[in-house]
Design a protein around this motif. Structure first.
Motif, PDB file in Angstrom:
ATOM      1  N   GLN A   1       0.515   9.721  -5.444  1.00  9.19           N
ATOM      2  CA  GLN A   1       0.840  10.984  -4.998  1.00  9.19           C
ATOM      3  C   GLN A   1       1.806  11.430  -6.112  1.00  9.19           C
ATOM      4  OE1 GLN A   1       2.296  11.060  -0.861  1.00  9.19           O
ATOM      5  NE2 GLN A   1       0.630  10.205  -0.057  1.00  9.19           N
ATOM      6  N   GLN A   2       2.888  11.154  -6.407  1.00 12.73           N
ATOM      7  CA  GLN A   2       3.842  11.486  -7.472  1.00 12.73           C
ATOM      8  C   GLN A   2       3.020  11.818  -8.763  1.00 12.73           C
ATOM      9  OE1 GLN A   2       7.908  10.230  -7.777  1.00 12.73           O
ATOM     10  NE2 GLN A   2       7.465   8.562  -6.119  1.00 12.73           N
ATOM     11  N   LEU A   3       2.049  10.990  -9.236  1.00 17.99           N
ATOM     12  CA  LEU A   3       1.357  10.910 -10.630  1.00 17.99           C
ATOM     13  C   LEU A   3       0.402  12.463 -10.431  1.00 17.99           C
ATOM     14  CD1 LEU A   3       0.066   7.437 -11.317  1.00 17.99           C
ATOM     15  CD2 LEU A   3       1.905   8.612 -12.474  1.00 17.99           C
ATOM     16  N   GLN A   4      -0.140  12.547  -9.226  1.00 20.92           N
ATOM     17  CA  GLN A   4      -1.061  13.597  -9.083  1.00 20.92           C
ATOM     18  C   GLN A   4      -0.186  14.996  -8.873  1.00 20.92           C
ATOM     19  OE1 GLN A   4      -3.690  11.667  -5.877  1.00 20.92           O
ATOM     20  NE2 GLN A   4      -5.097  13.159  -6.957  1.00 20.92           N
ATOM     21  N   ALA A   5       1.051  14.828  -8.249  1.00 22.43           N
ATOM     22  CA  ALA A   5       1.950  15.977  -8.322  1.00 22.43           C
ATOM     23  C   ALA A   5       2.155  16.358  -9.749  1.00 22.43           C
ATOM     24  CB  ALA A   5       3.108  15.630  -7.647  1.00 22.43           C
TER      25      ALA A   5
ATOM     26  N   ASP B   1       0.719  -1.221   0.124  1.00 25.30           N
ATOM     27  CA  ASP B   1      -0.101   0.062  -0.074  1.00 25.30           C
ATOM     28  C   ASP B   1       0.815   1.079   0.133  1.00 25.30           C
ATOM     29  OD1 ASP B   1      -2.355  -1.275  -0.057  1.00 25.30           O
ATOM     30  OD2 ASP B   1      -2.642  -1.404   2.012  1.00 25.30           O
ATOM     31  N   LYS B   2       1.939   1.145   0.763  1.00 27.73           N
ATOM     32  CA  LYS B   2       2.997   2.603   0.731  1.00 27.73           C
ATOM     33  C   LYS B   2       3.451   2.725  -0.495  1.00 27.73           C
ATOM     34  CE  LYS B   2       6.693   4.297   3.242  1.00 27.73           C
ATOM     35  NZ  LYS B   2       7.195   4.946   1.887  1.00 27.73           N
ATOM     36  N   VAL B   3       3.778   1.651  -1.385  1.00 27.87           N
ATOM     37  CA  VAL B   3       4.385   1.922  -2.714  1.00 27.87           C
ATOM     38  C   VAL B   3       3.306   2.494  -3.652  1.00 27.87           C
ATOM     39  CG1 VAL B   3       5.222   0.726  -4.696  1.00 27.87           C
ATOM     40  CG2 VAL B   3       6.111   0.163  -2.520  1.00 27.87           C
ATOM     41  N   VAL B   4       2.189   1.659  -3.344  1.00 25.23           N
ATOM     42  CA  VAL B   4       1.155   2.470  -4.430  1.00 25.23           C
ATOM     43  C   VAL B   4       0.630   3.911  -4.007  1.00 25.23           C
ATOM     44  CG1 VAL B   4      -1.450   2.107  -5.113  1.00 25.23           C
ATOM     45  CG2 VAL B   4       0.460   0.158  -4.918  1.00 25.23           C
ATOM     46  N   ASP B   5       0.555   4.160  -2.787  1.00 26.88           N
ATOM     47  CA  ASP B   5       0.180   5.537  -2.353  1.00 26.88           C
ATOM     48  C   ASP B   5       1.383   6.470  -2.635  1.00 26.88           C
ATOM     49  OD1 ASP B   5      -2.022   4.411  -1.109  1.00 26.88           O
ATOM     50  OD2 ASP B   5      -1.328   4.640   0.915  1.00 26.88           O
ATOM     51  N   ASP B   6       2.706   6.116  -2.422  1.00 24.63           N
ATOM     52  CA  ASP B   6       3.506   7.126  -2.927  1.00 24.63           C
ATOM     53  C   ASP B   6       3.489   7.244  -4.767  1.00 24.63           C
ATOM     54  OD1 ASP B   6       4.517   7.310  -0.449  1.00 24.63           O
ATOM     55  OD2 ASP B   6       5.945   5.613  -0.807  1.00 24.63           O
ATOM     56  N   PHE B   7       3.153   6.357  -5.334  1.00 25.03           N
ATOM     57  CA  PHE B   7       3.124   6.270  -6.798  1.00 25.03           C
ATOM     58  C   PHE B   7       1.994   7.268  -7.087  1.00 25.03           C
ATOM     59  CE2 PHE B   7       1.626   4.311 -10.824  1.00 25.03           C
ATOM     60  CZ  PHE B   7       2.772   5.033 -11.513  1.00 25.03           C
TER      61      PHE B   7
ATOM     62  N   LEU C   1       1.778  11.969 -24.695  1.00 24.34           N
ATOM     63  CA  LEU C   1       2.761  10.578 -24.972  1.00 24.34           C
ATOM     64  C   LEU C   1       3.954  11.211 -24.436  1.00 24.34           C
ATOM     65  CD1 LEU C   1       1.546   8.992 -28.311  1.00 24.34           C
ATOM     66  CD2 LEU C   1       1.268   8.461 -25.783  1.00 24.34           C
ATOM     67  N   GLU C   2       4.515  12.509 -24.497  1.00 25.10           N
ATOM     68  CA  GLU C   2       6.060  13.054 -24.276  1.00 25.10           C
ATOM     69  C   GLU C   2       6.074  12.607 -22.522  1.00 25.10           C
ATOM     70  OE1 GLU C   2       6.369  17.048 -25.027  1.00 25.10           O
ATOM     71  OE2 GLU C   2       6.571  16.633 -27.494  1.00 25.10           O
ATOM     72  N   MET C   3       5.087  12.373 -21.712  1.00 27.46           N
ATOM     73  CA  MET C   3       5.406  12.259 -20.407  1.00 27.46           C
ATOM     74  C   MET C   3       5.469  10.590 -20.143  1.00 27.46           C
ATOM     75  SD  MET C   3       2.391  14.671 -18.637  1.00 27.46           S
ATOM     76  CE  MET C   3       3.077  13.899 -16.946  1.00 27.46           C
ATOM     77  N   LEU C   4       5.109   9.997 -21.119  1.00 35.50           N
ATOM     78  CA  LEU C   4       5.027   8.364 -20.721  1.00 35.50           C
ATOM     79  C   LEU C   4       6.541   7.848 -20.528  1.00 35.50           C
ATOM     80  CD1 LEU C   4       3.496   6.022 -20.819  1.00 35.50           C
ATOM     81  CD2 LEU C   4       3.766   5.553 -23.405  1.00 35.50           C
ATOM     82  N   PRO C   5       7.509   8.025 -21.080  1.00 37.53           N
ATOM     83  CA  PRO C   5       8.974   7.703 -20.412  1.00 37.53           C
ATOM     84  C   PRO C   5       9.110   7.809 -19.133  1.00 37.53           C
ATOM     85  CG  PRO C   5       9.105   8.279 -22.791  1.00 37.53           C
ATOM     86  CD  PRO C   5       7.898   8.807 -22.174  1.00 37.53           C
ATOM     87  N   LYS C   6       8.802   9.236 -18.801  1.00 39.03           N
ATOM     88  CA  LYS C   6       9.129   9.948 -17.399  1.00 39.03           C
ATOM     89  C   LYS C   6       8.149   9.129 -16.397  1.00 39.03           C
ATOM     90  CE  LYS C   6       9.132  13.942 -14.817  1.00 39.03           C
ATOM     91  NZ  LYS C   6       8.796  15.528 -14.691  1.00 39.03           N
ATOM     92  N   LEU C   7       6.660   8.699 -16.789  1.00 35.52           N
ATOM     93  CA  LEU C   7       5.846   8.313 -15.648  1.00 35.52           C
ATOM     94  C   LEU C   7       6.269   6.698 -15.205  1.00 35.52           C
ATOM     95  CD1 LEU C   7       2.479   9.779 -17.103  1.00 35.52           C
ATOM     96  CD2 LEU C   7       3.928  10.470 -15.197  1.00 35.52           C
ATOM     97  N   LEU C   8       6.935   6.220 -16.529  1.00 33.32           N
ATOM     98  CA  LEU C   8       7.526   4.827 -16.385  1.00 33.32           C
ATOM     99  C   LEU C   8       8.458   4.921 -15.274  1.00 33.32           C
ATOM    100  CD1 LEU C   8       6.860   3.493 -19.788  1.00 33.32           C
ATOM    101  CD2 LEU C   8       5.184   2.915 -17.996  1.00 33.32           C
ATOM    102  N   ASP C   9       9.453   5.658 -15.489  1.00 35.88           N
ATOM    103  CA  ASP C   9      10.537   5.805 -14.846  1.00 35.88           C
ATOM    104  C   ASP C   9      10.228   6.267 -13.016  1.00 35.88           C
ATOM    105  OD1 ASP C   9      12.354   5.333 -16.653  1.00 35.88           O
ATOM    106  OD2 ASP C   9      12.801   7.563 -17.049  1.00 35.88           O
ATOM    107  N   VAL C  10       9.072   7.077 -12.865  1.00 35.91           N
ATOM    108  CA  VAL C  10       8.537   7.409 -11.738  1.00 35.91           C
ATOM    109  C   VAL C  10       7.921   6.236 -11.112  1.00 35.91           C
ATOM    110  CG1 VAL C  10       6.800   8.753 -10.637  1.00 35.91           C
ATOM    111  CG2 VAL C  10       8.091   9.914 -12.407  1.00 35.91           C
ATOM    112  N   ALA C  11       7.414   5.379 -11.766  1.00 34.59           N
ATOM    113  CA  ALA C  11       6.782   4.101 -11.277  1.00 34.59           C
ATOM    114  C   ALA C  11       8.003   3.107 -10.696  1.00 34.59           C
ATOM    115  CB  ALA C  11       6.003   3.341 -12.540  1.00 34.59           C
ATOM    116  N   LEU C  12       8.963   2.964 -11.447  1.00 37.44           N
ATOM    117  CA  LEU C  12      10.036   2.117 -11.286  1.00 37.44           C
ATOM    118  C   LEU C  12      10.855   2.669  -9.491  1.00 37.44           C
ATOM    119  CD1 LEU C  12      11.516   1.027 -14.522  1.00 37.44           C
ATOM    120  CD2 LEU C  12      10.053  -0.109 -13.021  1.00 37.44           C
ATOM    121  N   LYS C  13      11.045   4.007  -9.814  1.00 42.08           N
ATOM    122  CA  LYS C  13      11.690   4.685  -8.686  1.00 42.08           C
ATOM    123  C   LYS C  13      10.856   4.379  -7.458  1.00 42.08           C
ATOM    124  CE  LYS C  13      14.489   7.639 -11.356  1.00 42.08           C
ATOM    125  NZ  LYS C  13      15.126   8.964 -11.811  1.00 42.08           N
TER     126      LYS C  13
END
Length: 234
Positions: A77-81, A69-75, A126-138
């Protein structure tokens, strides 16, 4: 009595089948030509959906749930930010399962609990897609299931493909009729089944961020359509 009913049903079946064949034979009892029109339209993707998930194995179910739950919640929050609307982010319920170990020549043993939780994200940039995937992994997401590129308004492209398929069917029919010294008559029958509503294209994730960005920009989606037409011949 039962035997009589069976014979009656059998006889009616033959009569109905005969009538059906007669109707079909009568319906096509004139010179005609069957054609199929095909068309393809190329569209540049303007939206994407990607699915990710977190998989955690811990000694207790509570630990597995809390960390997942912590990993998902952090992810989230970053998406909304980053400006993604909450309605474009869908997080699933957590799944908790015993983590079993199967040693040779011994009984299965439980080795903690396995927690799984999925998140699906839709974006129109689509320009945000690579960044969002990196955010997910981090963020601790440890699995990217798939990335699907698509178009927001497929009906626009589908209408063009449909129109071109109709033209293709007519051109074929006219050419064939002319080849046999006949004239194309009116349309007698059209068979058409609408294709899928939302054309999507799945992409592999086995590449780094820069390669993914270039691959998304170079991608085109093929939207197909077809129509079957029966023309009368004069």
């Amino acid at each position: 009595m039962k035997k009589s009913n069976a014979i009656t049903h059998w006889f009616l079946g033959i009569v109905l089948a005969g009538c059906s064949l007669a109707v079909q034979a009568q319906a096509i009892n004139f010179p005609h030509i069957n054609t199929t029109g095909y068309a393809e339209v190329l569209a540049e993707p303007d939206m994407a959906e990607f699915s990710v998930q977190v998989v955690m194995v811990q000694d207790s179910a509570e630990q597995a749930k809390q960390k997942t739950d912590k990993v998902v919640d952090d992810f989230l929050q970053q998406l909304q930010a980053l400006g993604l609307p909450r309605e474009d982010i869908r997080s699933g319920n957590i799944q908790l399962l015993p983590q079993m170990h199967y040693p040779k020549n011994a009984k299965p043993e439980q080795k903690g609990y396995r927690a799984v939780r999925k998140v699906k994200v839709t974006i129109d940039n689509l320009e945000m897609l690579p960044k969002l995937l990196d955010v997910a992994l981090k963020s601790g997401i440890n699995r990217i299931d798939k990335v699907q590129l698509g178009v927001k308004d497929p009906s626009k492209y589908q209408a063009v493909a449909r129109s071109e398929a109709i033209k293709d069917a007519k051109l074929k029919a006219e050419s064939i009729a002319e080849g046999f010294d006949r004239t194309l008559g009116e349309v007698w029958q059209v068979n058409y089944q609408s294709p899928q509503v939302r054309p999507m294209l799945s992409r592999s994730m086995a590449m780094d961020s820069s390669e993914r960005a270039n691959s998304y920009q170079d991608t085109t989606i093929v939207i197909k359509d077809r129509v079957d037409v029966v023309y009368k011949l004069k």
